[in-house]
Design a protein around this motif. Sequence first.
Motif, PDB file in Angstrom:
ATOM      1  N   GLU A 131     -11.215  -5.150   3.515  1.00  0.00           N
ATOM      2  CA  GLU A 131     -11.141  -3.719   3.834  1.00  0.00           C
ATOM      3  C   GLU A 131     -10.024  -3.051   3.028  1.00  0.00           C
ATOM      4  OE1 GLU A 131      -9.934  -6.139   5.703  1.00  0.00           O
ATOM      5  OE2 GLU A 131      -8.989  -5.440   7.547  1.00  0.00           O
ATOM      6  N   HIS A 132      -9.139  -3.866   2.425  1.00  0.00           N
ATOM      7  CA  HIS A 132      -8.152  -3.334   1.468  1.00  0.00           C
ATOM      8  C   HIS A 132      -8.629  -3.538   0.031  1.00  0.00           C
ATOM      9  CE1 HIS A 132      -5.075  -2.479   4.460  1.00  0.00           C
ATOM     10  NE2 HIS A 132      -5.501  -3.562   5.074  1.00  0.00           N
TER      11      HIS A 132
ATOM     12  N   GLU B  93      -2.226   0.102  -0.272  1.00  0.00           N
ATOM     13  CA  GLU B  93      -3.469   0.169   0.501  1.00  0.00           C
ATOM     14  C   GLU B  93      -4.515  -0.803  -0.042  1.00  0.00           C
ATOM     15  OE1 GLU B  93      -3.576   1.881   3.164  1.00  0.00           O
ATOM     16  OE2 GLU B  93      -2.001   3.391   2.953  1.00  0.00           O
ATOM     17  N   GLY B  94      -4.402  -1.121  -1.338  1.00  0.00           N
ATOM     18  CA  GLY B  94      -5.408  -1.972  -1.964  1.00  0.00           C
ATOM     19  C   GLY B  94      -4.973  -3.429  -1.998  1.00  0.00           C
TER      20      GLY B  94
ATOM     21  N   GLY C 267      -1.095  -3.221   5.182  1.00  0.00           N
ATOM     22  CA  GLY C 267      -1.569  -2.884   6.521  1.00  0.00           C
ATOM     23  C   GLY C 267      -2.204  -4.066   7.240  1.00  0.00           C
ATOM     24  N   GLY C 268      -2.597  -5.082   6.487  1.00  0.00           N
ATOM     25  CA  GLY C 268      -3.198  -6.267   7.093  1.00  0.00           C
ATOM     26  C   GLY C 268      -2.323  -6.841   8.201  1.00  0.00           C
ATOM     27  N   CYS C 269      -0.998  -6.769   8.005  1.00  0.00           N
ATOM     28  CA  CYS C 269      -0.080  -7.218   9.053  1.00  0.00           C
ATOM     29  C   CYS C 269       0.612  -6.047   9.743  1.00  0.00           C
ATOM     30  CB  CYS C 269       0.996  -8.139   8.465  1.00  0.00           C
ATOM     31  SG  CYS C 269       0.354  -9.699   7.821  1.00  0.00           S
ATOM     32  N   HIS C 270       0.957  -5.001   8.994  1.00  0.00           N
ATOM     33  CA  HIS C 270       1.827  -3.958   9.546  1.00  0.00           C
ATOM     34  C   HIS C 270       1.070  -2.882  10.322  1.00  0.00           C
ATOM     35  CE1 HIS C 270       5.678  -5.264   7.807  1.00  0.00           C
ATOM     36  NE2 HIS C 270       4.956  -5.709   6.782  1.00  0.00           N
TER      37      HIS C 270
ATOM     38  N   ALA D  87      -2.086   3.658  11.527  1.00  0.00           N
ATOM     39  CA  ALA D  87      -1.751   2.886  10.335  1.00  0.00           C
ATOM     40  C   ALA D  87      -0.244   2.672  10.232  1.00  0.00           C
ATOM     41  CB  ALA D  87      -2.257   3.608   9.097  1.00  0.00           C
ATOM     42  N   PHE D  88       0.150   1.441   9.976  1.00  0.00           N
ATOM     43  CA  PHE D  88       1.540   1.047   9.741  1.00  0.00           C
ATOM     44  C   PHE D  88       2.447   1.262  10.956  1.00  0.00           C
ATOM     45  CE2 PHE D  88      -0.203   1.852   5.503  1.00  0.00           C
ATOM     46  CZ  PHE D  88       0.037   0.623   4.931  1.00  0.00           C
TER      47      PHE D  88
END
Lengths: 430, 157
Positions: free
Chosen positions: A130-131, A203-204, A209-212, A226-227
């Motif tokens: 998704e990123h 974002e890519g 964001g996968g963790c944060h 987000a974040f």
Amino acid sequence: MIRSPAIRRPIPPLLIGFIVAAFAALAVTWRPAIERIAPPAPDSFTPQIISRGAVLAKLGDCAVCHTAKSGRPLAGGRALPTPFGTLYSDNITPDPETGIGTWSREAFRRAMRDGVSRNGSHLYPALPYEHFTHVTDGDLDALYAFLMSRRPVALEAPPNSLYFPLGFRPLLAGWKMLFLQKGPVPIVIGKSAEWTRGAYLTEGLGHCGGCHTPRNIAGGEQTSRAFAGGVAEGWRAPALDGSNPAARHWTVDALQTYLTTGISPDHSAAGGPMGPVVDSLSSAPPRDVRAIATYIAAMMGNGVSRPALKLADNPDGATKAFPQGATLFAGACAGCHSTGAPMLGQGRPGLALVSNLRDDIPTSAIQAVLAGIDPPVARRGPMMPAFATSFTDQQIADVLNYSRARFTGRPAWTGLAKKVSQGRKEISQP
Amino acid sequence: MTITINVNGSGHQVEASPETPLLYVLREDLRLNGPKYGCGLGQCGACTVQIDGKAAFSCVTPIAAIAGRSVVTVEGLAPKGEMNMLQQAFLTEQAAQCGYCIAGMIMRAQALLDEIPQPDEKTIRRHMQPNLCRCGTHMRILRAIRRAAAPNASHLA
């Protein structure tokens, strides 16, 4: 015994509907296999594109997940514990049998963009497509060139062990309908080139964001938050938005130092799963790291004036509230962390600056005490020993609440000993 | 104040303030000089002992933390002066040069062997990672641990 006669019931319409929907879903979500290719010769890629791919692989931290502990780089097999069971990362060296040697460029692009393996099966979102879906064709092709020119390693990843029925991959198609938003990172008019590059990387490929970013119960990122802070391997991934608890504002410079060395004298040291991220970024191009720092600093409200915090140090009040914690701190922690300790003279932040102690959620503070902090870059730098075997759960709770009271003045964490006990289960090594 | 601590299987009453590092009490009050003072900051492992069977740095463990728990030092592995299998393996492999780190190395390795009698190479290396040796005898130390883990093996790499 009287048997009731069998009653022939009509098939309920709901069931028919369900079956039709299931078939429709399968039809919609089915993806064809992409033809195998003969593994491309490494010299079929130019050195320029391979080195560009090498840089991108660092920015994307590919080797962090795709390398087992003490294993060959990129050969996969690393266990990734998730709330849904344990996944094992795939071998992404160009081995034709166990790796991606027979994947064409198109197959690789599809995996990164759509989360679909070469053979047509859906991939689990532990691969953060998704990123990666936001990454440009040019960058994906460079990554492909880099990976396909590595030395092939024959290594089969252990089978995943997921809770029923999550082993059934077509279900992932539904997950993607909900959470996979394809397309490029939108360009925001009026932002600097550095910020725009930072947005693209964060974002890519960087998939920060996968963790944060917190996840919902289906494991999807809550894009509306987000974040706002999430979890990673038993540690808390702190908020990178305005709610970040740092005592001093993160500046672009401070973030760049932190992301490339693992420590910022004004904040704290990278612990847990952030260590390998820093290790990867430490040799990435400084311009790219600065772009990421620029984007994240802006998200945390850099430039918005905020009254400077007076750094707390209230040993008397803290001792009164947590006398046992005070004793343990004096014997175990003060050598490095008390006011004026020699360790503080070497660019290490005092505890009043450490975000983990200021955070409302104690997860990372607990893990830092239990597991310690390893120097992330080339095993050099500040090292905090693990206290898991020195202290009981209650003792760690006492010492943490004492430290929080003394150096932040924030309200005590509650139910802490129980959380320490949970935290212990997350660390693998004694 | 008087604190009772359990070391090598027996209770000892010591006169010390509760934040005193366990290492100081072991060496100065109980005269157990196996555990060494290296850095005093939990960075080197020379002070390693076992607390409730797990390897721990005694220099950053205050005695207040060990009430009701059992401590074992290297002396405790040979209560009658007869070396145990791991100590014997260290001797056979001549794993010590200056020897300052060895008591700590043995205590950490013993904690591993008590839990996993035949650990693989990766597990041994990962487990021993916190303890440092400045003489560079690591290869011999690893050999000694492998020997103790497989005492009957004819071939030891």
